[in-house]
Design an enzyme around this catalytic site. Structure first.
Site, mmCIF file in Angstrom:
data_model
loop_
_atom_site.group_PDB
_atom_site.id
_atom_site.type_symbol
_atom_site.label_atom_id
_atom_site.label_comp_id
_atom_site.label_asym_id
_atom_site.label_seq_id
_atom_site.Cartn_x
_atom_site.Cartn_y
_atom_site.Cartn_z
ATOM 1 N N ASN A 1 0.867 -1.174 0.000
ATOM 2 C CA ASN A 1 0.000 0.000 0.000
ATOM 3 C C ASN A 1 0.907 1.228 0.000
ATOM 4 O OD1 ASN A 1 -1.761 2.082 0.487
ATOM 5 N ND2 ASN A 1 -2.372 1.397 2.535
ATOM 6 N N TRP A 2 1.021 1.843 -1.174
ATOM 7 C CA TRP A 2 1.977 2.960 -1.295
ATOM 8 C C TRP A 2 1.434 4.246 -0.661
ATOM 9 C CZ3 TRP A 2 4.082 2.605 -7.060
ATOM 10 C CH2 TRP A 2 4.670 1.351 -7.238
ATOM 11 N N LYS A 3 0.169 4.229 -0.288
ATOM 12 C CA LYS A 3 -0.467 5.429 0.313
ATOM 13 C C LYS A 3 -0.227 6.638 -0.592
ATOM 14 C CE LYS A 3 -0.153 3.231 4.793
ATOM 15 N NZ LYS A 3 -0.023 3.346 6.236
ATOM 16 N N HIS B 1 -9.464 1.313 4.879
ATOM 17 C CA HIS B 1 -8.200 1.455 5.603
ATOM 18 C C HIS B 1 -8.424 2.393 6.800
ATOM 19 C CE1 HIS B 1 -4.079 2.568 6.560
ATOM 20 N NE2 HIS B 1 -3.713 1.465 5.921
ATOM 21 N N GLU C 1 -6.782 4.745 7.915
ATOM 22 C CA GLU C 1 -6.554 6.166 7.605
ATOM 23 C C GLU C 1 -7.779 6.770 6.926
ATOM 24 O OE1 GLU C 1 -2.841 5.556 5.565
ATOM 25 O OE2 GLU C 1 -1.923 5.003 7.476
ATOM 26 N N GLU D 1 -5.192 -4.779 10.600
ATOM 27 C CA GLU D 1 -4.165 -3.758 10.821
ATOM 28 C C GLU D 1 -4.449 -3.021 12.130
ATOM 29 O OE1 GLU D 1 -2.269 -2.632 6.764
ATOM 30 O OE2 GLU D 1 -3.911 -1.252 7.171
ATOM 31 N N GLY E 1 2.718 2.453 10.854
ATOM 32 C CA GLY E 1 3.678 3.546 10.707
ATOM 33 C C GLY E 1 4.389 3.919 11.994
ATOM 34 N N SER F 1 3.640 -1.970 10.348
ATOM 35 C CA SER F 1 5.088 -2.015 10.554
ATOM 36 C C SER F 1 5.726 -3.351 10.164
ATOM 37 C CB SER F 1 5.443 -1.646 12.003
ATOM 38 O OG SER F 1 5.015 -0.329 12.292
ATOM 39 N N GLY G 1 2.975 -1.028 4.293
ATOM 40 C CA GLY G 1 3.012 0.397 3.965
ATOM 41 C C GLY G 1 4.434 0.831 3.652
ATOM 42 N N GLY G 2 5.087 1.463 4.627
ATOM 43 C CA GLY G 2 6.413 2.055 4.437
ATOM 44 C C GLY G 2 7.421 1.155 3.726
HETATM 45 P P1 13P Z 1 3.167 0.529 7.703
HETATM 46 O O1 13P Z 1 3.673 -0.754 7.095
HETATM 47 O O2 13P Z 1 3.889 1.752 7.180
HETATM 48 O O3 13P Z 1 3.078 0.470 9.184
HETATM 49 O O4 13P Z 1 1.653 0.716 7.158
HETATM 50 C C1 13P Z 1 0.776 -0.331 7.276
HETATM 51 C C2 13P Z 1 -0.438 -0.025 6.500
HETATM 52 O O5 13P Z 1 -1.201 0.865 6.863
HETATM 53 C C3 13P Z 1 -0.685 -0.781 5.267
HETATM 54 O O6 13P Z 1 -1.951 -0.552 4.781
#
Ligand code: 13P
Length: 251
Positions: free
Chosen positions: A9-11, A95, A97, A167, A173, A213, A234-235
């Site tokens: 997930n590149w956000k 998600h 967020e 999640e 994050g 994470s 994510g990251g």
């Molecule tokens: P991180 O891997 O950056 O913690 O993000 C997780 C995430 O929200 C994937 O959708």
């Protein structure tokens, strides 16, 4: 047997040019991998180009959100048919967020899940508790409400095509991932929910991913757990080397 899924997930990261560079690196590094489904979810603006760049590759494309309507006066929104025309096979729905910054609810998540399925997109449905909910021992209660909302009125055939991502919000994050045991306990609970609603056979077919994470150092241990069938990253998905490490730890 569930084939593990590793989804990035590149956000809100990567311009079109940066996205194409990352995909080119990923194709080189992951071109030969089998036994794992790899999905990338770039921002909307890069989907068209990334889809073209992924031709002749086994890496699949997903979006990060969509509206539930096919078209209409919904300024700023993107429809399921639009996602299909740029090659998406998956779409992340609900998600945390989106739930917290854009006020998405279990009801809108349900509308999006049903719409995605109607248009043959597989929804990756996100659920997860906040830190204060975990501390108050409410994790399972919260997850159950989110699941009931997301799966409302879904048939067996529809449920079978879904993917879930657990999640925990406190792990996103933050560098604080759930321990494999903590995560698996919730995954087992989610599978029980699916089994109660749709029967054991269907529940055994649905991939439940862990997100929060995940990195190449902790992924192998997480993915070794009985009910962790992949990761939503994510990251660490923004860097080809670390994403490759996570993908290879799933095999
Ligand atoms: P991180 O891997 O950056 O913690 O993000 C997780 C995430 O929200 C994937 O959708």
């Amino acid at each position: 047997m569930r084939i593990p899924i590793i989804a990035g997930n590149w956000k809100m990261n990567k311009t079109e040019e940066e996205a194409l560079q990352l995909v080119s690196d990923l194709k080189q590094r992951l071109g030969e991998v089998t036994g794992v489904k790899v999905i990338v979810c770039p921002p909307f603006t890069a989907l068209f180009s990334v889809n073209k760049a992924l031709e002749n590759s086994s890496i699949l494309l997903g979006a990060q959100n969509m509206h539930w309507e096919e078209k209409g006066a919904f300024t700023g929104e993107v429809s399921p048919t639009m996602l299909l025309t740029v090659g998406c096979k998956f779409v992340i729905i609900g998600h945390s967020e989106r739930r917290s910054y854009f006020y998405e609810t279990d009801h809108s998540v349900n509308l999006k899940v049903k719409s995605a399925l109607k248009f043959s997109l597989s929804p990756i449905i996100c659920v997860g508790e906040k830190l204060e909910e975990r501390d108050a021992n409410k994790t399972k209660e919260v997850i159950e409400i989110q699941l009931k909302g997301a799966y409302k009125e879904l048939s067996d055939q529809q449920a079978e095509k879904t993917v879930i991502a657990y999640e925990p919000v406190w792990a996103i994050g933050t560098g604080k991932n759930a321990t494999p045991q903590q995560a698996n306990e919730v995954h087992v609970f989610i599978r029980k929910f699916l089994s109660d609603e749709y029967g054991e056979e269907i529940s055994e077919k649905i991939n439940i991913l862990y997100g929060g994470s995940v990195n190449p150092k902790n992924s192998r241990e997480l993915l070794a757990m009985s009910d962790i069938d992949g990761a939503l990253v994510g990251g660490a998905s923004l860097d080809a080397v670390s994403f490759e490490g996570i993908v290879k730890s799933a095999i």
